[in-house]
Enzyme design. Structure first.
Site, mmCIF file in Angstrom:
data_model
loop_
_atom_site.group_PDB
_atom_site.id
_atom_site.type_symbol
_atom_site.label_atom_id
_atom_site.label_comp_id
_atom_site.label_asym_id
_atom_site.label_seq_id
_atom_site.Cartn_x
_atom_site.Cartn_y
_atom_site.Cartn_z
ATOM 1 N N GLU A 171 1.287 -9.042 7.647
ATOM 2 C CA GLU A 171 1.880 -8.065 8.564
ATOM 3 C C GLU A 171 1.662 -8.461 10.021
ATOM 4 O O GLU A 171 1.227 -7.649 10.845
ATOM 5 C CB GLU A 171 1.378 -6.636 8.294
ATOM 6 N N ASP A 173 -6.111 -5.601 -1.331
ATOM 7 C CA ASP A 173 -6.121 -6.966 -0.770
ATOM 8 C C ASP A 173 -7.050 -7.803 -1.644
ATOM 9 O O ASP A 173 -8.190 -7.415 -1.890
ATOM 10 C CB ASP A 173 -6.627 -6.923 0.672
ATOM 11 N N ASP A 207 -2.335 -9.348 0.880
ATOM 12 C CA ASP A 207 -2.128 -7.928 0.623
ATOM 13 C C ASP A 207 -1.160 -7.839 -0.543
ATOM 14 O O ASP A 207 0.042 -7.982 -0.362
ATOM 15 C CB ASP A 207 -1.569 -7.244 1.873
ATOM 16 N N ASP A 241 -5.522 -0.895 9.462
ATOM 17 C CA ASP A 241 -5.893 -0.001 8.357
ATOM 18 C C ASP A 241 -6.445 -0.778 7.157
ATOM 19 O O ASP A 241 -6.917 -0.160 6.198
ATOM 20 C CB ASP A 241 -4.745 0.953 7.971
ATOM 21 N N HIS A 242 -6.434 -2.114 7.228
ATOM 22 C CA HIS A 242 -7.035 -2.955 6.192
ATOM 23 C C HIS A 242 -8.286 -3.658 6.732
ATOM 24 O O HIS A 242 -8.327 -4.034 7.908
ATOM 25 C CB HIS A 242 -6.074 -4.054 5.750
ATOM 26 N N ASN A 261 -4.878 -8.202 6.328
ATOM 27 C CA ASN A 261 -3.648 -7.582 6.815
ATOM 28 C C ASN A 261 -3.985 -6.967 8.171
ATOM 29 O O ASN A 261 -4.688 -5.956 8.245
ATOM 30 C CB ASN A 261 -3.140 -6.521 5.828
ATOM 31 N N ASN A 280 -0.748 -5.213 -2.444
ATOM 32 C CA ASN A 280 -0.240 -3.848 -2.567
ATOM 33 C C ASN A 280 -0.291 -3.332 -4.002
ATOM 34 O O ASN A 280 0.592 -2.585 -4.433
ATOM 35 C CB ASN A 280 1.181 -3.747 -1.982
#
Length: 256
Positions: free
Chosen positions: A34, A218, A146, A247-248, A7, A148
């Site tokens: 994303e 993930d 991802d 941030d991933h 991501n 989530n």
DNA sequence: ATGGCTACTCCTAGTAGA
């Protein structure tokens, strides 16, 4: 082959880091999430310069998935069969070197009990139905992205704080187990069955990465034939360091 | 000290991410 999922939290912002990472890691297949860009604006030429072909399924501002690969992809599917024409761009499917690749960006879910939470659970129900209708666990298949969802307490830095929160709630975890129950293997857990502290996302705030306050959301899920071949899985924490990270972190599976 | 961020948009404030 090596297959990665990442991501990137905006392909345009992350492009310099993505290009450097591709040069260093040289994965054969990369599933991105994303991307946050319409297909016309996807940086296809820059990636082509490194020998990668691009399949993109994106939209402005939100969501967006893409698959980069050295070999061409065939049998492409964009979105879920019951998605409308204006659907959120969250899924892209193709076949590369004989392997069916399902790249997924699951909804975040907002707050428990919110409309977005209900949408997330419904979206997972539709994903599961799509798997049953369009694929066979007997084929070479990777579902990654991802998701989530932190599947259980080992995947959460503070299970008490996160108990019942979005990404950790029991209905979401049941959605993850439904994918596994269809016949897929959590590739990282296959190699690291017990280890804690293995995360793929850390909040930008509060020094979360430095303190390893993260979640494992993930995932790379493999059909039995690929799980048998998968020799290693790596969370590439180096990519969460340095200037302007996503941030991933990427997750990479080696399937010789 | 228990908070601290990032990226998007008909951009300078509001929304979303997770």
């Amino acid at each position: 082959m090596t297959i990665a999922t990442w991501n990137v939290n905006s392909i345009r912002t992350r492009l310099p880091r993505l290009l450097a990472w591709l040069e260093r890691r040289r994965p054969d297949i990369v599933c991105l999430q994303e991307t946050k860009v319409e297909d016309e604006r996807f940086p296809v030429a820059e990636l082509g310069g490194l020998g990668y072909r691009t399949l993109a399924c994106g939209e402005k501002t939100y969501n967006g998935v893409a698959i980069l690969s050295r070999s061409p992809g065939t049998d492409i599917v964009r979105c879920l069969p019951d998605d409308g024409a204006d659907a959120q761009r969250r899924i892209l499917v193709t076949t590369i070197d004989g392997v069916r690749i399902v790249d997924v960006y699951a909804p975040n879910g907002g707050e428990l009990g919110s409309p977005r939470y209900a949408y997330k659970l419904e979206w997972y129900r539709r994903l599961r139905a799509f798997l049953a209708a369009a694929f066979d666990p007997g084929q070479d298949l990777v579902l990654c992205g991802d998701l989530n969802i932190a599947p259980d307490e080992r995947d959460v830095w503070d299970p008490e704080q996160w108990r019942g929160q979005v990404m950790c709630s029991e209905p979401e975890r049941e959605c993850f187990r439904a994918l596994v129950g269809w016949g897929l293997t959590d590739a990282l857990r296959m190699h690291q069955p017990e280890a804690g502290g293995l995360y793929t996302w850390w909040d930008y705030r509060a020094g979360a990465f430095r303190r390893n306050r993260g979640l494992r959301i993930d995932h790379i899920l493999l059909s039995p034939s690929l799980a048998k071949r998968c020799s290693a899985v790596l969370i590439d924490r180096e990519e969460r360091k340095g200037a302007r990270p996503s941030d991933h972190a990427p997750v990479i599976a080696a399937i010789p």
